[in-house]
Enzyme design. Structure first.
Site, PDB file in Angstrom:
ATOM      1  CG  MET D   1       9.073   5.038 -14.736  1.00 39.68           C
ATOM      2  SD  MET D   1       8.893   3.249 -14.204  1.00 39.68           S
ATOM      3  CE  MET D   1       6.959   3.284 -14.536  1.00 39.68           C
ATOM      4  CB  CYS D   2      14.668   7.352 -14.220  1.00 38.24           C
ATOM      5  SG  CYS D   2      14.968   5.748 -13.935  1.00 38.24           S
ATOM      6  NE  ARG D   3      11.035  12.112 -13.609  1.00 39.18           N
ATOM      7  CZ  ARG D   3       9.591  12.873 -14.234  1.00 39.18           C
ATOM      8  NH1 ARG D   3       9.196  13.815 -14.081  1.00 39.18           N
ATOM      9  NH2 ARG D   3       9.519  11.493 -15.253  1.00 39.18           N
TER      10      ARG D   3
END
Lengths: 275, 275, 275, 275
Positions: D1-3
């Site tokens: 999804m995100c980092r």
């Protein structure tokens, strides 16, 4: 066309010049008074020197400056003793980051207001005159960037005024070859991080406006009630396309066909003669 | 590096190819299988011909294709009998609209996947080889655009295969001059709005993948249960960097060092020989 | 603040209104005459209906309209019998696509010029008044989009004038609750793809300018020398924040506190009364 | 999804973490290994504290991080003792600056990886639970920003762990009300400029990965040959979605359902229990 600003002196937050004055550069992006157009909304850029690296940072964007949040953030957090800022009104070339000023080469920065008349006709000849080893660094499609690489070709790093005079001579010669009466219109600032050179010239002798701040000592005496003016050093100088605020005696016009040099020690103002 | 697609046939909504297939071009922007990189997120473009004007429209953006809402809107509302689409993975040059494909000149469009090896060293020589009258139309900084203007210089509008063969010859000669062993890697599509030419070639003889759709009549007989395939004309052809869906027998690989011509009437597939 | 345009009539290329008139919408993006600001450079949008799909296409961008190449391309290639276009001057909310007009819900489009005074104080109450099932579709942060979802909540799809009158009543009541004297300033156009409703109203009774084109038959007789005017149908109507060109007798001002309905058959102009 | 990434310790150039490690955050934007998607190209942001102002600076952009030149420039010139950086992979909401992390309120920053399941159904209830005085500051449309404003509503500024525990309790209750089995998935970092709190939790007990750097003294002894590790203070800590480089013993996983506190003096690692 465009508006620009050069600052050299005591380290300040960028916002002190970009946002806070009544007629700041950001205000000029919507409401320029002395330019050909009142709107300078085709991108912007700011280049600044800091203490931790030699090469200046360059932040450029194709958004109009007036509502750009990242510029607002940077200006409120980045301090610098020497920076150039530019707001763009395109004269036809694409709105893209690589066409935004300042242009950078090594530790040098360059901003330009004005234009090469009939640039599409001259472009190839001017590009060919750029040194082979420099040609590949040209990323955009503007006349302004090409003028920078021509000046670099002609020795900007060793003798800035001489190189710019030769550059103008070369452009005018190329223009006359194609029957262009007044090939060049320009105000230019360039810097190596220590000194700033600012040029005002046009082939027709009716150049775009350019101003520099008066001696800080004089200003402080004239305006004892302005605390911020008391803080900056005597050496501090601002050069602008149009004054940032109405303050009688604070701004001097750079004369037609001349250039100024701002540096530690005595500044200079000299005639500019294309070679 | 990049992925592209060319369509010629019955007018369809762009989304039929850009979004609907399992492994559509938009899917390839995140999940390319046959390319050097799986992500092609450095901008995109689509050029299409319509009935009301001769010059094709070109829509280009620096955003990744996968989440671009304007592309989604266009693709769902614009119908065209002939279009090229391209998703970009930069090999170093700036992410800007003028570096996005397709490039356009007059009624011609051009897309490229691949690269000129050691381009910074060759760039100036190649730029000088562009016809003077065309030079000023170069707006970006990519090898791809320069290949287009070289092909135009060498007669693309009159003899497309011949011009591309000469262009490749010129690039390889320039590359060898600088000691570059394999100067060029390319798949290219170009069109004048009537015919599409698609080229697959590389100096090392190991070119990027390229496929074309099989004969529509055959496909319809093989897959009677697919209604959309029944509707498009016999002449309809799709050329792609990698297949849009897994459908046995639907795609043929374009052989090494060859080019195809898609047009009304008989198509052609011929060997490609740099001159 | 903003400028907008609505067109309904014979299918034309968007550029006929967006670019070709002397004081086209694109010209107004740099040089608005009747607005609060001369520059409308905080994004733009165009929504159009076409024959192949029911839902209108929406193209929106945060770039200034005047130099946007994709808008220029679209406008030169897309034909439509009914479209809305809008150029934005932000009154404080972020410059982002989801804040650009037109807003779309199903087959409905909505553009707004004006503002809700003291919007940050009213925002939550207004958002709560949006129907639960619609709330999740709100994507941006503007007053304009919220007005649209309030109107949808109050029955826009069944009785557009009634819903907008109720929406204004609701906003004014909410505003007065917080002691805001003149809560709303607006010109609005909305359409379902068949009819266009255009509203002019403000709480203080001094609304932003709004004009509609005069009867086409009359105009043709007055200006026999203008060929383009001879081609469009009698039913064709243009509604604009400010006239697109100076043509005596061609434009009528929409009266204070009234709305117009443009559709096939007889148009209407009626008083607008908030409920 | 995100980092995401959080740094606290000796002042360093942002590039030391964003670009220089083998598997830097920028590398993760194209090649994430432990995430749901390998590409995190839907915008990015970095927020940093500096010595000259209390409020942190926030730079956010909708471009992919990997080719963003402004981020490269900033990272090479801005030094900070405490910063958060985030690369985004949208789970459906618009790609716009106001949806990019970090979010800021006063001197607080907030980044999130994960999602609220079935967010469109929960969105209104969650928005209503935000304090009236805070509601108007919500600018974007993400679940992540809403979680931040809920935490602020529930006392983030006074008791960060308690407020986040209550926020999660509230979201889970709302989710269960709609029959959503596992409403929340999250790793979160938040900071007031002095301490950093990092949370790892998910309703299903299978949370996204989160790591923190081991004690610097231990690392220095283990790796005497790495000069940069010798320079940073003992207190320096890095918290990351996935390790920045393969260095045995350098990274510890944050356990399921726990949170860490990084500050001057002793750090803490504690269980996290939604209330």
């Amino acid at each position: 066309m465009c508006r620009w600003l050069a600052y050299s002196g005591s380290p300040i937050l960028l916002e002190e010049l970009l946002y806070k004055p009544d007629h700041s550069l950001i205000d000029q992006s919507l409401h320029a008074r002395l330019g050909v157009e009142t709107t300078n909304g085709d991108g912007f850029g700011v280049g600044w020197y800091s203490t931790n690296t030699e090469t200046p940072a360059v932040f450029r964007s194709i958004e109009p400056a007036w509502n750009d949040r990242n510029l607002r953030e940077l200006a409120g957090h980045v301090e610098s003793p020497l920076f150039l800022a530019h707001i763009r009104a395109s004269t036809g070339t694409a709105v893209q980051q690589t066409n935004c000023h300042p242009f950078r080469y090594g530790c040098w920065l360059w901003v330009h207001n004005g234009l090469v008349h009939d640039f599409p006709r001259l472009k190839r000849d001017l590009a060919l005159a750029v040194d082979e080893s420099l040609y590949t660094y040209i990323e955009g499609s503007t006349d302004s960037e090409l003028l920078f690489y021509l000046a670099l070709t002609l020795g900007l790093e060793d003798d800035p005024p001489g190189a710019v005079e030769q550059m103008v001579g070369l452009v005018e010669e190329a223009g006359h070859h194609y029957g262009i009466e007044h090939p060049l219109q320009m105000t230019i600032a360039t810097t190596d991080g220590n000194s700033v050179w600012a040029f005002r010239y046009s082939s027709e002798g009716r150049s775009r406006s350019l101003y520099y701040s008066a001696d800080m000592r004089t200003i402080r005496e004239m305006y004892p009630e302005r605390p911020r003016l008391q803080e900056v050093s005597d050496e501090t100088r601002i050069i602008v396309s149009e004054p940032l605020l109405d303050l009688a005696g604070a701004w001097n016009e750079v004369p037609e066909s001349s250039y100024g040099l701002v540096r530690e020690g005595e500044d200079e103002l000299r005639p500019f003669r294309p070679r």
